[in-house]
Design a protein around this motif. Structure first.
Motif, PDB file in Angstrom:
ATOM      1  N   LEU A 737       0.864  -1.177   0.000  1.00 31.41           N
ATOM      2  CA  LEU A 737       0.000   0.000   0.000  1.00 31.41           C
ATOM      3  C   LEU A 737       0.899   1.224   0.000  1.00 31.41           C
ATOM      4  CD1 LEU A 737      -2.591  -0.934   2.802  1.00 31.41           C
ATOM      5  CD2 LEU A 737      -2.842  -1.252   0.325  1.00 31.41           C
ATOM      6  N   PHE A 738       0.452   2.303  -0.631  1.00 34.73           N
ATOM      7  CA  PHE A 738       1.201   3.553  -0.638  1.00 34.73           C
ATOM      8  C   PHE A 738       0.407   4.604   0.139  1.00 34.73           C
ATOM      9  CE2 PHE A 738       2.343   1.529  -4.736  1.00 34.73           C
ATOM     10  CZ  PHE A 738       3.701   1.365  -4.519  1.00 34.73           C
ATOM     11  N   VAL A 739       1.093   5.301   1.030  1.00 34.22           N
ATOM     12  CA  VAL A 739       0.440   6.327   1.825  1.00 34.22           C
ATOM     13  C   VAL A 739       1.305   7.584   1.805  1.00 34.22           C
ATOM     14  CG1 VAL A 739       1.491   5.413   3.945  1.00 34.22           C
ATOM     15  CG2 VAL A 739      -0.515   6.881   4.108  1.00 34.22           C
ATOM     16  N   HIS A 740       0.650   8.758   1.760  1.00 32.17           N
ATOM     17  CA  HIS A 740       1.415  10.003   1.801  1.00 32.17           C
ATOM     18  C   HIS A 740       0.698  11.019   2.674  1.00 32.17           C
ATOM     19  CE1 HIS A 740      -0.715  13.005  -0.853  1.00 32.17           C
ATOM     20  NE2 HIS A 740      -1.419  11.913  -1.107  1.00 32.17           N
ATOM     21  N   GLU A 741       1.405  12.080   3.000  1.00 29.69           N
ATOM     22  CA  GLU A 741       0.845  13.158   3.801  1.00 29.69           C
ATOM     23  C   GLU A 741       1.553  14.446   3.399  1.00 29.69           C
ATOM     24  OE1 GLU A 741      -0.473  13.210   8.258  1.00 29.69           O
ATOM     25  OE2 GLU A 741       1.684  13.572   8.163  1.00 29.69           O
ATOM     26  N   PRO A 742       0.805  15.446   2.900  1.00 32.21           N
ATOM     27  CA  PRO A 742       1.456  16.689   2.431  1.00 32.21           C
ATOM     28  C   PRO A 742       2.285  17.335   3.540  1.00 32.21           C
ATOM     29  CG  PRO A 742      -0.864  16.638   1.806  1.00 32.21           C
ATOM     30  CD  PRO A 742      -0.658  15.503   2.755  1.00 32.21           C
ATOM     31  N   ARG A 743       3.419  17.887   3.139  1.00 35.92           N
ATOM     32  CA  ARG A 743       4.245  18.622   4.095  1.00 35.92           C
ATOM     33  C   ARG A 743       3.588  19.966   4.396  1.00 35.92           C
ATOM     34  NH1 ARG A 743       9.055  16.108   4.781  1.00 35.92           N
ATOM     35  NH2 ARG A 743       9.668  14.607   3.150  1.00 35.92           N
ATOM     36  N   ASP A 744       3.998  20.587   5.473  1.00 33.16           N
ATOM     37  CA  ASP A 744       3.426  21.868   5.876  1.00 33.16           C
ATOM     38  C   ASP A 744       3.562  22.871   4.743  1.00 33.16           C
ATOM     39  OD1 ASP A 744       2.869  20.774   8.304  1.00 33.16           O
ATOM     40  OD2 ASP A 744       4.615  21.640   9.328  1.00 33.16           O
ATOM     41  N   GLY A 745       2.443  23.539   4.412  1.00 34.42           N
ATOM     42  CA  GLY A 745       2.482  24.589   3.399  1.00 34.42           C
ATOM     43  C   GLY A 745       2.367  24.090   1.977  1.00 34.42           C
ATOM     44  N   VAL A 746       2.241  22.780   1.777  1.00 33.07           N
ATOM     45  CA  VAL A 746       2.152  22.227   0.417  1.00 33.07           C
ATOM     46  C   VAL A 746       0.690  21.962   0.087  1.00 33.07           C
ATOM     47  CG1 VAL A 746       2.795  20.297  -1.097  1.00 33.07           C
ATOM     48  CG2 VAL A 746       4.441  21.189   0.567  1.00 33.07           C
ATOM     49  N   ASP A 747       0.262  22.387  -1.092  1.00 36.77           N
ATOM     50  CA  ASP A 747      -1.107  22.190  -1.544  1.00 36.77           C
ATOM     51  C   ASP A 747      -1.393  20.700  -1.689  1.00 36.77           C
ATOM     52  OD1 ASP A 747      -3.629  23.304  -2.882  1.00 36.77           O
ATOM     53  OD2 ASP A 747      -2.823  21.910  -4.394  1.00 36.77           O
ATOM     54  N   GLU A 748      -2.603  20.278  -1.280  1.00 34.78           N
ATOM     55  CA  GLU A 748      -2.933  18.855  -1.313  1.00 34.78           C
ATOM     56  C   GLU A 748      -2.895  18.296  -2.723  1.00 34.78           C
ATOM     57  OE1 GLU A 748      -6.361  17.470   0.664  1.00 34.78           O
ATOM     58  OE2 GLU A 748      -5.888  18.434   2.583  1.00 34.78           O
ATOM     59  N   ARG A 749      -3.313  19.095  -3.704  1.00 34.21           N
ATOM     60  CA  ARG A 749      -3.287  18.613  -5.079  1.00 34.21           C
ATOM     61  C   ARG A 749      -1.851  18.394  -5.537  1.00 34.21           C
ATOM     62  NH1 ARG A 749      -6.734  21.628  -9.594  1.00 34.21           N
ATOM     63  NH2 ARG A 749      -8.358  20.743  -8.257  1.00 34.21           N
ATOM     64  N   GLU A 750      -0.973  19.346  -5.200  1.00 32.73           N
ATOM     65  CA  GLU A 750       0.447  19.204  -5.565  1.00 32.73           C
ATOM     66  C   GLU A 750       1.050  17.969  -4.897  1.00 32.73           C
ATOM     67  OE1 GLU A 750       4.779  21.437  -4.918  1.00 32.73           O
ATOM     68  OE2 GLU A 750       2.921  22.456  -4.318  1.00 32.73           O
ATOM     69  N   ALA A 751       0.690  17.777  -3.631  1.00 32.47           N
ATOM     70  CA  ALA A 751       1.208  16.624  -2.909  1.00 32.47           C
ATOM     71  C   ALA A 751       0.718  15.330  -3.544  1.00 32.47           C
ATOM     72  CB  ALA A 751       0.794  16.688  -1.441  1.00 32.47           C
ATOM     73  N   ALA A 752      -0.578  15.287  -3.898  1.00 33.14           N
ATOM     74  CA  ALA A 752      -1.136  14.074  -4.502  1.00 33.14           C
ATOM     75  C   ALA A 752      -0.493  13.788  -5.851  1.00 33.14           C
ATOM     76  CB  ALA A 752      -2.646  14.216  -4.653  1.00 33.14           C
ATOM     77  N   GLU A 753      -0.284  14.826  -6.649  1.00 31.82           N
ATOM     78  CA  GLU A 753       0.366  14.636  -7.952  1.00 31.82           C
ATOM     79  C   GLU A 753       1.782  14.074  -7.769  1.00 31.82           C
ATOM     80  OE1 GLU A 753       0.271  18.371  -9.915  1.00 31.82           O
ATOM     81  OE2 GLU A 753      -1.873  18.229 -10.469  1.00 31.82           O
TER      82      GLU A 753
END
Length: 999
Positions: A737-753
């Protein structure tokens, strides 16, 4: 004019500078009347300073001058001494190294003239010259004097460096030969009637026979007698015995001139209890019927030296075939090794650390190792049949039986230790092999060996260094595993003769003997050192290949590896020298396709098969990850980085598969692994760790190329299924399974991409076509399965599991474990899913029924059409699925209350369930045995066929290879299949009760 006190002060300082340890005594000796004419001559002081012990040399010189017959003789000696540097160096060198020879010169003051003649470096006396030196001796006393005079000339050349240690030992042996002849002549002259009745041959043994005698040593001999002129044999033997006894007394008895050396005849048949003299026929009969292994080893150095040399040559020729066939005796190698150990055990504890000859790291270690190798390999290679240790060592290196570096180190150490032994004995001419403890003795010894800077410390350091080298190489060579195997071969077999070779190949089980012989010819023909080593290895390897299900493949693979590494100097040396490397390689190359295919793509991995540096022990996940991340850092781009990581994976897969094969097959020195579960755990843990490290390296390569040091979002990989359970096989996919979590100040869409790009790029890079076993990432256990997104945030997982999770997902999460990426994020994911997989209220009946329905559907949909379910290791009755789902159902029901069940590993969970009383010990043992066997079947199929499979192969050779891996010999494939069915049937009975019975 210098005052007397000033002069004394100056002399005192000079004496200290020239190495005198008692300058006051030396000053008094220099002031003696005998040295009055030369006391201030700097030439004399310099020459004394070059002696091993300047004080001893000066004292010996004064005594020699005092002993001269009058002023004229004394002046002649002084004049010659000052004028002739060769005499000065020789005489003072001997006087400074040997108190015993100084005593001889004091008793025989004209014998110094034997040192006047200067001999060029390439001119050395042999037996004939020594015989001339002894020719005037007409009784035992005069023979001793003449012997010491000859010994004086050898010692002078030795201490001055005109001859090196091997030549010194050879000259001492030649002097012993001449002395034996002179002593026999005296004995014959004293009893001409005995001499007329018999032929008597004196055979030198030991160091005298080997042309490597010490200054003071027993001279080992054997006597051979025959009747002449029709004489009665009994009378002839009695006459020969009287002559031999008289010869021994002449050499051994002590007179006013001391003794020469003891003549020891205890190496004869039956030792001291046997007759002193035997006929050739009697000797031959004894060695053919009664001789022990050590007696043949002793005969290796036999050499006729005195008496009837024709009879002596007949004796040696008659016994040579027995000597060089001794290695074929049962337990020959073990007997020689035991004898060496017994010698060490007899050394007093107070002496063992000072023993130059018999102690660990001593001369005997070199000699025994060389002799054992000679006797094993000398049957087929006559170049090895030298009685001289250093010559034999050189021949062993030339022939490839010993590595050149090893041989050079042994040669150097042996020469140093023999030099120490010689100089210790030379001092008093006493038979000793103990390093002295007195500081003065050690200093003299060190200086005699040209160790003049901090002599005692330097000597001790060099001695220990050489002894350490000898001990290490003795252990390596003397206990070399190949020796037993080579010794067990018949002589013709060891030579790989073409005669009857085809029949030999057929008898060994080679299906294509013609091809096998072509491989042998390609590998072992020619006169190169590489071919010589191959000729030593191949007879043994052929037998090991024949112990597999496919000897032809083993030999072919060996040729391919040898061709690939043929110019690599360490390859054949490794197989010859390093522990069980050769046998390990033979097992690996003949066990199937996977390990040889891995090795062909990385032949240098052969080095892993040795004993050193970890050998076949799998490396830790941390070490693997560190190496892969370092390889990625060095790469120019992601493709190169992942290629490097896959190279590490290839090597480590070979290491693991080789360890698995060797543990399953066993070796001659290490039986097959009794605990089959341990091998299953080894493979599962090693492959799982390797997969995790490969994913970590791939992740780093992708992030580094796309974003530099930091990804916009934290990213973690969760292992599932067998991956999370540390139970991967050689061909398993990696469920994740792959899991991620945006870093502080990073847009969720950018993080997901970014996260989706990472996953996509990782899968692409790992799927680039390669000859290596594939590493496929399978993310189908994610929420919503194939329909769901590949990667989610931790928040998204939490929301999904809270609202939508199904029973199968809770079941799948039992194996979830963080394997790569952000550790903190991985830990938080595990904390998130723990309540789901270890439900506080256990599992209700409906959920249990759902799990049973899921299992039944999986088996009906996935079991291949036409496959025999009873032999399907994964989905068949009593297979992996049965055991794992039974254990996992127990975990879902009880893990909240039983902490031991909170593990991703099947065998650990089964053990915990047993400990908690949830499964009986008998049922747990049955399930464990079935799970281990099914896992080994799947591993075996991959090892043998090179591709994954869940059922036994149908091809006879492949089925036989799986059987060999599982411990079944040739012709027992049916027994293997019956045993599998029986084990699976018992396990299915337990599953019916525990999984389907609703308990």
């Amino acid at each position: 004019m210098t005052s007397a006190p000033g002069r004394r002060s100056s002399i005192f300082t000079r004496l200290l500078r020239h190495g005198f340890t008692d300058p006051s005594a030396a000053e008094r000796l220099l002031d003696s009347p005998e040295l009055a004419a030369v006391r201030d001559d700097p030439v004399l002081l310099d020459a004394l300073g070059r002696a091993a012990d300047p004080d001893l040399a000066l004292l010996g010189l004064v005594r020699l001058l005092e002993a001269q017959d009058g002023h004229t003789a004394r002046q002649e000696l002084l004049d010659t001494l000052i004028a002739a540097k060769p005499l000065r160096d020789r005489l003072l060198g001997v006087l400074g190294a040997s108190a015993a020879l100084a005593d001889h010169l004091a008793r025989h003051p004209t014998d110094w003239q034997a040192l006047v003649t200067y001999e060029p470096r390439d001119l050395h006396p042999g037996v004939e010259e020594f015989e001339r030196g002894l020719a005037e001796a007409d009784d035992p006393v005069s023979l001793r004097v003449a012997y010491r005079r000859c010994l004086l000339s050898i010692a002078a050349r030795d201490v001055c460096g005109t001859i090196e240690i091997a030549q010194t030992a050879a000259e001492l042996a030649d002097l012993a030969t001449a002395t034996l002849r002179a002593a026999l002549a005296l004995a014959a002259a004293a009893a001409p009637e005995d001499a007329a009745l018999c032929r008597l041959a004196v055979i030198a043994m030991g160091k005298c026979g080997g042309h490597e005698l010490n200054y003071v040593s027993d001279v080992d001999v054997i006597f051979v007698g025959e009747a002449v002129n029709g004489a009665d044999e009994d009378k002839a033997l009695r006459a020969a015995t009287r002559l031999a006894s008289h010869l021994m007394r002449i050499c051994s008895e002590t007179t006013v001139e001391g003794s020469i050396w003891p003549v020891d005849a205890n190496l004869r048949p039956e030792g001291r209890n046997g007759p002193l003299v035997r006929t050739l026929a009697s000797h031959l009969a004894y060695y053919q019927r009664w001789a022990k292994t050590w007696e043949f080893q002793a005969l290796l150095k036999a050499r006729p030296v005195a008496g009837d040399l024709t009879l002596g040559a007949e004796y040696v020729a008659a016994l040579q075939p027995l000597v060089w066939g001794a290695a074929e005796r049962e337990n020959f190698v073990a007997d020689v090794q035991k004898m060496r150990r017994r010698v060490v055990e007899t050394i007093p504890a107070t002496e063992i650390d000072r023993q130059l000859k018999l102690g660990p790291g001593g001369l005997r270690d070199v000699e025994f190792a060389v002799q054992l190798l000679q006797l094993v390999h000398g049957r087929a290679d006559a170049s090895l049949r030298s009685g001289t240790t250093l010559d034999a060592l050189k021949a062993l290196a030339t022939g490839g039986y010993v590595g050149r570096v090893d041989a050079a180190q042994l040669d150097d150490a042996y020469r140093f230790l023999r030099s120490m032994e010689h100089r210790i004995q030379l001092y008093r001419l006493r038979r000793t092999h103990l390093v002295p403890e007195d500081e003065t003795d050690l200093r003299r010894l060190a200086r005699s060996l040209e160790l003049r800077t901090d002599p005692v410390a330097t000597l001790t350091r060099e001695w220990k260094r050489h002894a350490s080298v000898v001990r290490r190489l003795h252990e390596k060579l003397f206990y070399r595993p190949l020796l037993d195997a080579v010794a067990a071969l018949a002589t013709g077999e060891a030579r790989l003769s073409a005669e009857a070779a085809r029949e030999r190949m057929v008898a060994l089980g080679y299906a294509d003997p013609a091809a096998a012989l072509r491989h042998l010819e390609a590998l072992a023909s020619g006169v190169t050192r590489k071919a010589a080593i191959q000729r030593t290895l191949l007879p043994v390897l052929l037998g090991w290949f024949a112990d597999s299900a496919d000897p032809d493949a083993g030999l072919l693979n060996f040729r391919k590896v040898s061709d690939a590494l043929g110019k690599t100097p360490w390859y054949l040396r490794l197989l010859r020298d390093e522990g069980a490397a050769a046998e390990n390689l033979a097992r690996v190359l003949s066990a199937g396709r996977l390990a040889p295919d891995l090795l062909m793509r990385a032949p240098e991995a052969v080095a892993l098969l040795g004993d050193g540096d970890g050998g076949l022990r799998p490396r830790s996940r941390a070490a693997l990850e560190q190496e892969m991340l370092a390889a990625v850092r060095r790469a120019d781009n992601a493709v190169q980085g992942v290629t490097a990581a896959r190279g590490v994976r290839r090597r480590e897969l070979f290491r693991t598969s080789a360890a698995d094969i060797v543990g399953s097959y066993g070796t001659e020195s290490q039986p097959a692994e009794a605990d089959q579960g341990a091998l299953v755990d080894l493979v599962g843990g090693a492959v799982s760790d390797l997969t995790a490290a490969t994913l970590a390296g791939t992740l780093r390569a992708v992030v580094r190329e796309g974003w530099g040091d930091t990804l916009p979002t934290r990213f973690a990989i969760i292992g599932m299924g067998r991956f999370g359970g540390h139970e991967l096989g050689y061909g398993s996919d990696a469920d994740v399974l792959f899991v991620h979590e945006p870093r502080d100040g990073v847009d969720e869409r950018e993080a997901a991409e970014a996260a989706n790009k990472v996953v996509s790029e990782m899968r692409r890079l790992l799927q680039i076509p390669s000859a290596d076993p594939p590493l496929l990432i399978d993310a189908d256990l994610r929420p919503e399965g194939k329909s769901g997104p590949l990667v989610r945030t931790l928040t998204s997982y939490e929301a999904y599991y809270r609202r939508w999770s199904l029973v199968w997902e809770r079941h799948a999460l039992l194996r979830a474990e963080h394997v790569a990426g952000d550790e903190e994020l991985g830990r938080r994911f595990i904390e998130l899913v723990d309540p789901l997989r270890y439900p506080a209220n256990g599992l209700d009946d409906e959920a249990a029924r759902e799990i049973r329905r899921l299992k039944a559907r999986m088996e009906s949909e996935r079991l291949p059409r036409g496959a025999d379910p009873k032999l399907h290791a994964k989905l068949g009755p009593g297979g992996l699925s049965d055991v794992e789902w039974t254990v996992q159902l127990t975990q879902l029901r009880h893990a909240a209350r039983e902490p031991g069940l909170r593990t991703t590993r099947t065998r650990e969970a089964l053990s915990a369930a047993c400990a908690a009383g949830l499964i009986s010990s008998d049922d747990a043992a049955i399930l464990d045995e079935a799970w281990v066997l099914a896992t080994r079947v799947r591993n075996a199929v991959m090892l043998v066929r090179g591709r994954a499979g869940d059922t036994f192969p149908t091809a006879p050779r492949e089925l036989g290879a799986v059987g060999r891996y599982l411990g079944y010999g040739p012709g027992h494939a049916g027994d293997m299949l019956d045993a599998y069915r029986r084990t699976a049937r018992r396990a299915r009975g337990v599953v019916e009760e525990l999984f389907y019975g609703g308990a």
